[in-house]
Each structure stands twice: as structure tokens, then as C-alpha cells.
Design an enzyme around this catalytic site. Structure first.
Site, PDB file in Angstrom:
ATOM      1  N   CYS A 118       0.821  -1.232   0.000  1.00  0.00           N
ATOM      2  CA  CYS A 118       0.000   0.000   0.000  1.00  0.00           C
ATOM      3  C   CYS A 118       0.846   1.270   0.000  1.00  0.00           C
ATOM      4  O   CYS A 118       0.311   2.355  -0.217  1.00  0.00           O
ATOM      5  CB  CYS A 118      -0.954   0.010   1.188  1.00  0.00           C
ATOM      6  SG  CYS A 118      -1.972  -1.461   1.313  1.00  0.00           S
ATOM      7  N   HIS A 251      -2.894   7.190   2.388  1.00  0.00           N
ATOM      8  CA  HIS A 251      -3.400   5.890   1.946  1.00  0.00           C
ATOM      9  C   HIS A 251      -4.794   5.660   2.530  1.00  0.00           C
ATOM     10  O   HIS A 251      -5.031   5.891   3.716  1.00  0.00           O
ATOM     11  CB  HIS A 251      -2.451   4.781   2.395  1.00  0.00           C
ATOM     12  CG  HIS A 251      -3.008   3.414   2.172  1.00  0.00           C
ATOM     13  ND1 HIS A 251      -3.522   3.026   0.949  1.00  0.00           N
ATOM     14  CD2 HIS A 251      -3.173   2.361   3.008  1.00  0.00           C
ATOM     15  CE1 HIS A 251      -3.968   1.785   1.051  1.00  0.00           C
ATOM     16  NE2 HIS A 251      -3.769   1.359   2.289  1.00  0.00           N
ATOM     17  N   ASN A 281     -10.219  -0.038   0.145  1.00  0.00           N
ATOM     18  CA  ASN A 281      -8.750   0.027   0.137  1.00  0.00           C
ATOM     19  C   ASN A 281      -8.250  -0.592  -1.169  1.00  0.00           C
ATOM     20  O   ASN A 281      -8.406  -1.795  -1.384  1.00  0.00           O
ATOM     21  CB  ASN A 281      -8.226  -0.745   1.354  1.00  0.00           C
ATOM     22  CG  ASN A 281      -6.711  -0.705   1.471  1.00  0.00           C
ATOM     23  OD1 ASN A 281      -6.015  -0.313   0.540  1.00  0.00           O
ATOM     24  ND2 ASN A 281      -6.214  -1.130   2.616  1.00  0.00           N
TER      25      ASN A 281
HETATM   26  N1  ACO Z   1     -18.675  -8.276   9.509  1.00  0.00           N
HETATM   27  C1  ACO Z   1     -19.169  -8.478  10.747  1.00  0.00           C
HETATM   28  N2  ACO Z   1     -18.390  -8.793  11.798  1.00  0.00           N
HETATM   29  C2  ACO Z   1     -17.056  -8.871  11.580  1.00  0.00           C
HETATM   30  C3  ACO Z   1     -16.468  -8.688  10.319  1.00  0.00           C
HETATM   31  C4  ACO Z   1     -17.349  -8.370   9.251  1.00  0.00           C
HETATM   32  N3  ACO Z   1     -16.904  -8.135   8.009  1.00  0.00           N
HETATM   33  N4  ACO Z   1     -15.144  -8.850  10.427  1.00  0.00           N
HETATM   34  C5  ACO Z   1     -14.880  -9.115  11.710  1.00  0.00           C
HETATM   35  N5  ACO Z   1     -16.038  -9.153  12.415  1.00  0.00           N
HETATM   36  C6  ACO Z   1     -16.228  -9.412  13.831  1.00  0.00           C
HETATM   37  C7  ACO Z   1     -15.098 -10.184  14.455  1.00  0.00           C
HETATM   38  O1  ACO Z   1     -15.264 -11.558  14.234  1.00  0.00           O
HETATM   39  C8  ACO Z   1     -15.216  -9.802  15.904  1.00  0.00           C
HETATM   40  O2  ACO Z   1     -16.243 -10.591  16.461  1.00  0.00           O
HETATM   41  P1  ACO Z   1     -16.152 -11.119  17.988  1.00  0.00           P
HETATM   42  O3  ACO Z   1     -16.078  -9.865  18.815  1.00  0.00           O
HETATM   43  O4  ACO Z   1     -17.400 -11.905  18.139  1.00  0.00           O
HETATM   44  O5  ACO Z   1     -14.881 -11.913  18.035  1.00  0.00           O
HETATM   45  C9  ACO Z   1     -15.709  -8.367  15.853  1.00  0.00           C
HETATM   46  O6  ACO Z   1     -16.216  -8.164  14.534  1.00  0.00           O
HETATM   47  C10 ACO Z   1     -14.616  -7.356  16.113  1.00  0.00           C
HETATM   48  O7  ACO Z   1     -13.486  -7.697  15.345  1.00  0.00           O
HETATM   49  P2  ACO Z   1     -12.172  -6.829  15.422  1.00  0.00           P
HETATM   50  O8  ACO Z   1     -11.158  -7.425  14.538  1.00  0.00           O
HETATM   51  O9  ACO Z   1     -11.827  -6.606  16.863  1.00  0.00           O
HETATM   52  O10 ACO Z   1     -12.694  -5.440  14.805  1.00  0.00           O
HETATM   53  P3  ACO Z   1     -11.950  -4.091  14.716  1.00  0.00           P
HETATM   54  O11 ACO Z   1     -12.727  -3.034  15.393  1.00  0.00           O
HETATM   55  O12 ACO Z   1     -10.479  -4.190  15.036  1.00  0.00           O
HETATM   56  O13 ACO Z   1     -12.076  -3.805  13.169  1.00  0.00           O
HETATM   57  C11 ACO Z   1     -10.707  -3.822  11.202  1.00  0.00           C
HETATM   58  C12 ACO Z   1     -11.434  -4.669  12.249  1.00  0.00           C
HETATM   59  C13 ACO Z   1     -11.751  -3.035  10.439  1.00  0.00           C
HETATM   60  C14 ACO Z   1      -9.965  -4.746  10.269  1.00  0.00           C
HETATM   61  C15 ACO Z   1      -9.758  -2.879  11.943  1.00  0.00           C
HETATM   62  O14 ACO Z   1      -8.915  -3.562  12.835  1.00  0.00           O
HETATM   63  C16 ACO Z   1      -8.918  -2.119  10.972  1.00  0.00           C
HETATM   64  O15 ACO Z   1      -9.398  -1.305  10.219  1.00  0.00           O
HETATM   65  N6  ACO Z   1      -7.611  -2.311  10.976  1.00  0.00           N
HETATM   66  C17 ACO Z   1      -6.741  -1.637  10.068  1.00  0.00           C
HETATM   67  C18 ACO Z   1      -6.358  -2.571   9.050  1.00  0.00           C
HETATM   68  C19 ACO Z   1      -6.527  -2.079   7.649  1.00  0.00           C
HETATM   69  O16 ACO Z   1      -7.197  -1.119   7.351  1.00  0.00           O
HETATM   70  N7  ACO Z   1      -5.861  -2.792   6.793  1.00  0.00           N
HETATM   71  C20 ACO Z   1      -5.873  -2.532   5.438  1.00  0.00           C
HETATM   72  C21 ACO Z   1      -4.668  -3.133   4.836  1.00  0.00           C
HETATM   73  S1  ACO Z   1      -3.261  -2.499   5.514  1.00  0.00           S
HETATM   74  C22 ACO Z   1      -3.110  -1.035   5.004  1.00  0.00           C
HETATM   75  O17 ACO Z   1      -3.680  -0.711   4.024  1.00  0.00           O
HETATM   76  C23 ACO Z   1      -2.252  -0.155   5.790  1.00  0.00           C
END
Ligand code: ACO
Length: 324
Positions: A118, A251, A281
Site C-alpha cells: 500500500c 493511503h 482500500n
Molecule cells: N462483519 C461483521 N463482523 C465482523 C467482520 C465483518 N466483516 N469482520 C470481523 N467481524 C467481527 C469479528 O469476528 C469480531 O467478532 P467477535 O467480537 O465476536 O470476536 C468483531 O467483529 C470485532 O473484530 P475486530 O477485529 O476486533 O474489529 P476491529 O474493530 O479491530 O475492526 C478492522 C477490524 C476493520 C480490520 C480494523 O482492525 C482495521 O481497520 N484495521 C486496520 C487494518 C486495515 O485497514 N488494513 C488494510 C490493509 S493495511 C493497510 O492498508 C495499511
């Protein structure tokens, strides 16, 4: 002093637009539960564009390149350097940049790919600027292009809802007027486990895991920290305080990352270009897609200071501060 300026921008998205509701309905048919509400609340993403079978990274990159050339008023033959930033190349080899060069029917100049996930576009732009400043090139096409939908595990709801496909491009030209004012590039290879697609092709087979895997929370924290430091570094190097930066084009991974970054830097969110809601993304394509969208809708104007930032797998990160 001789430097490089952006003289044109362009972008291209696949035709197929998929809203969160459509994606949730598709996934539900496979027994995977998600919802528009969850995706919007956690990421700000509302839709993404997905490439049809047969559309490759070079297809999208070539269309974005043509749009940037038209914007700059140049012909493909005027270009002597093509750099494509991508993690989803058409082939093992040749590079996607060579395929784009062939599509544009402009042989002779240098063409190669940059792989910094990215952060790829920021890495590619910095490389093109350095080659131009060294006198090794005059006019470059710098492209970020991806078909990330091909490396997603569509049974993993924690990643497959986050990404989309697309391409963005800029024309960078040698000039005596100030353009790229500062740039920094960084990496920490020890962070591989938090974001990777750790497979390859060997002996005719896929070896290892070809799908994107991510520890979302670890990526989130690291992204906010390194983007903050990198923005401060670029601002200090150029002698331009953050309040004099008209637009940030970071990004586009997650609206919450962008809001946290703006808060840390003390920059109003109104000065952050946000397109992740529309494109999701798109990895290396996200910064040039956002740049082109904001130029074409009139937000970005000639003479403004614009900070572009990348962060992604590697881990890699960096910034380019440019005067338009
Ligand atoms: N739909 C519904 N529920 C979901 C989904 C979904 N698509 N995905 C995960 N969940 C659930 C999980 O299973 C979890 O359930 P549980 O509590 O019963 O275990 C709950 O949602 C919370 O999951 P978390 O992973 O704790 O959610 P979080 O608030 O951290 O959000 C996310 C996840 C959106 C991926 C976040 O961590 C994030 O944005 N991280 C940044 C990563 C990113 O943007 N990466 C892109 C690539 S890297 C880059 O470009 C730099």
C-alpha cells in the site's frame, strides 16, 4: 534547482460497483455474515469496484495512464520512464510496467514495477523524482494499480470486505519550478506477520498461502504511529509547517485511521481527502485515485501544498510533499 512537478493525473475503476449491501448478500449465500452497518461503522467503506474476469492490473493501469497523459497534454511517446506500483502484477514476469508500455505503444524508455504494497505509489513517485533529479529521465508515468480482489480469501469476512480494485496515475516532469518538496521512505521487515500474502509460485504450483492475511488491530496502531511520524518528517524537511499543508492525501485503508492521523497531527479532517468510502482500500492505487478525484472535483488547486502518504505490508511507509 532542477526538480520534478506533477503535470497530469488520471484514474480508472472497473465497471462493477459493489455496495456493502450487495457484498453482504453475496457473502450470506456462502454462509458468511456481515452487514453494511458493521462495515461502515468499523471502516467508513460504503462500496468498492471489483474487476471482472479478464481485467488485469495492466488493463486498469493503462487506462489510468492514458487519462493522466491526456490531462498533461502529452503523447505516450513523450514518456521515457514508466513505474507501476503493484502487489498484484499480471505476471511473474515481465513487469506490469512493461505490459503498460507495450499497450501504450511507446517502447524505448525504462519500465519497471515497485513492490511496496500500500506504500507502493509513494515509493514509485519518490523513485521517479530521484531519477529525474539525477538527469536519468525527463518525463515519467507513475502508476498505482491493483486487482486486490484476486488475493482475498472470500471466506474471511475480516479482510474481504475491506478491499477494492482500481488504478491511478500521474505524469511527473522535469522542471525548474518547485514540485516535489520533500520525501521519505521507511520499512520494517520484521512486521511481515501482521500483513502478508505469503505464497509464491514454484515448480508450477502455488506454494504457501496466496491470500492476504492481516492482524487488523496491530496494523491499525502501527499505521497511525508511522504515518504521524512520517508527516512530521516531511513537513520539517521541506520547512513547511503542517498548518501550511493545504491537503493531506493519505493511503485510504480506513476512515478511522485517517481521523486518528488528523487528530494526532492537529490537522482538521476537512483538509484530508477521503475516498475510501467510495473505493475501499485499493492498496497501491489508493493515493493516486484519491489525488485524481480531488483534483478533478476542484478541491486540489495549482500552487497548493499536498502531502501524500503510504503505509502497508512490509511493513512499509513514507510521504511525499508536493506543490501542485
Ligand atoms: N462483519 C461483521 N463482523 C465482523 C467482520 C465483518 N466483516 N469482520 C470481523 N467481524 C467481527 C469479528 O469476528 C469480531 O467478532 P467477535 O467480537 O465476536 O470476536 C468483531 O467483529 C470485532 O473484530 P475486530 O477485529 O476486533 O474489529 P476491529 O474493530 O479491530 O475492526 C478492522 C477490524 C476493520 C480490520 C480494523 O482492525 C482495521 O481497520 N484495521 C486496520 C487494518 C486495515 O485497514 N488494513 C488494510 C490493509 S493495511 C493497510 O492498508 C495499511
Amino acid at each position: 534547482m532542477t526538480g520534478s512537478v506533477i503535470t497530469g493525473t488520471g484514474s480508472h475503476l472497473p465497471e462493477r460497483k459493489v455496495s456493502n449491501d450487495e457484498l453482504a448478500a453475496d457473502l450470506a449465500r456462502q454462509g458468511i455474515e456481515t452487514s453494511n452497518e458493521w462495515i461502515v461503522a468499523r471502516t467508513g467503506i460504503r462500496q468498492r469496484f471489483l474487476a471482472e474476469k479478464g481485467t488485469t492490473t495492466s488493463t486498469l493501469a493503462t487506462a489510468a495512464a492514458r487519462a493522466a497523459l491526456q490531462d498533461a497534454g502529452l503523447q505516450p511517446q513523450d514518456i521515457d520512464l514508466i513505474i507501476v506500483a503493484t502487489s498484484t502484477p499480471d505476471y511473474v514476469f515481465p513487469s506490469t510496467a512493461c505490459v503498460v508500455q507495450a499497450n501504450l505503444e511507446a517502447p524505448g524508455g525504462a519500465a519497471f514495477d515497485v513492490q511496496a504494497v500500500c506504500s507502493g505509489f509513494v515509493y514509485a513517485l519518490t523513485t521517479a523524482d530521484a531519477l529525474i533529479q539525477a538527469g536519468r529521465a525527463q518525463r515519467a508515468l507513475v502508476i498505482g494499480a491493483e486487482v486486490f480482489s484476486r488475493i482475498l480469501d472470500w471466506s474471511d469476512r475480516s479482510t474481504c470486505v475491506l478491499f477494492g480494485d482500481g488504478a491511478g496515475a500521474v505524469v511527473l516532469e522535469r522542471s525548474d519550478r518547485p514540485g516535489i518538496l520533500a520525501a521519505n521512505l521507511h520499512a520494517d521487515g520484521s512486521q511481515l506477520p501482521i500483513l502478508c500474502a505469503a505464497g509464491n509460485v514454484a515448480y508450477g504450483n502455488v506454494v504457501g498461502d496466496p491470500f492476504l492475511r492481516m492482524d487488523g488491530q496491530a496494523v491499525f496502531k502501527l499505521a497511525v504511529n508511522v504515518l504521524t511520524r512520517s508527516a512530521q518528517e516531511a513537513s520539517e524537511a521541506a520547512g513547511i509547517p503542517l498548518e501550511d499543508i493545504h491537503w493531506m492525501v493519505p493511503h485510504q485503508a480506513n476512515v478511522r485511521i485517517l481521523n486518528a492521523l488528523a487528530r494526532r497531527l492537529g490537522v482538521p479532517t476537512e483538509r484530508v481527502v477521503i475516498t475510501v468510502d467510495q473505493h475501499a482500500n485499493t492498496s497501491a492505487a489508493s493515493v493516486p485515485l484519491a489525488l485524481d478525484a480531488a483534483r478533478r472535483d476542484g478541491r486540489l488547486q495549482a500552487g497548493q501544498n499536498v502531502l501524500m502518504q503510504g503505509v502497508g505490508g512490509g511493513f512499509t511507509w513514507g510521504s511525499v510533499l508536493v506543490r501542485l
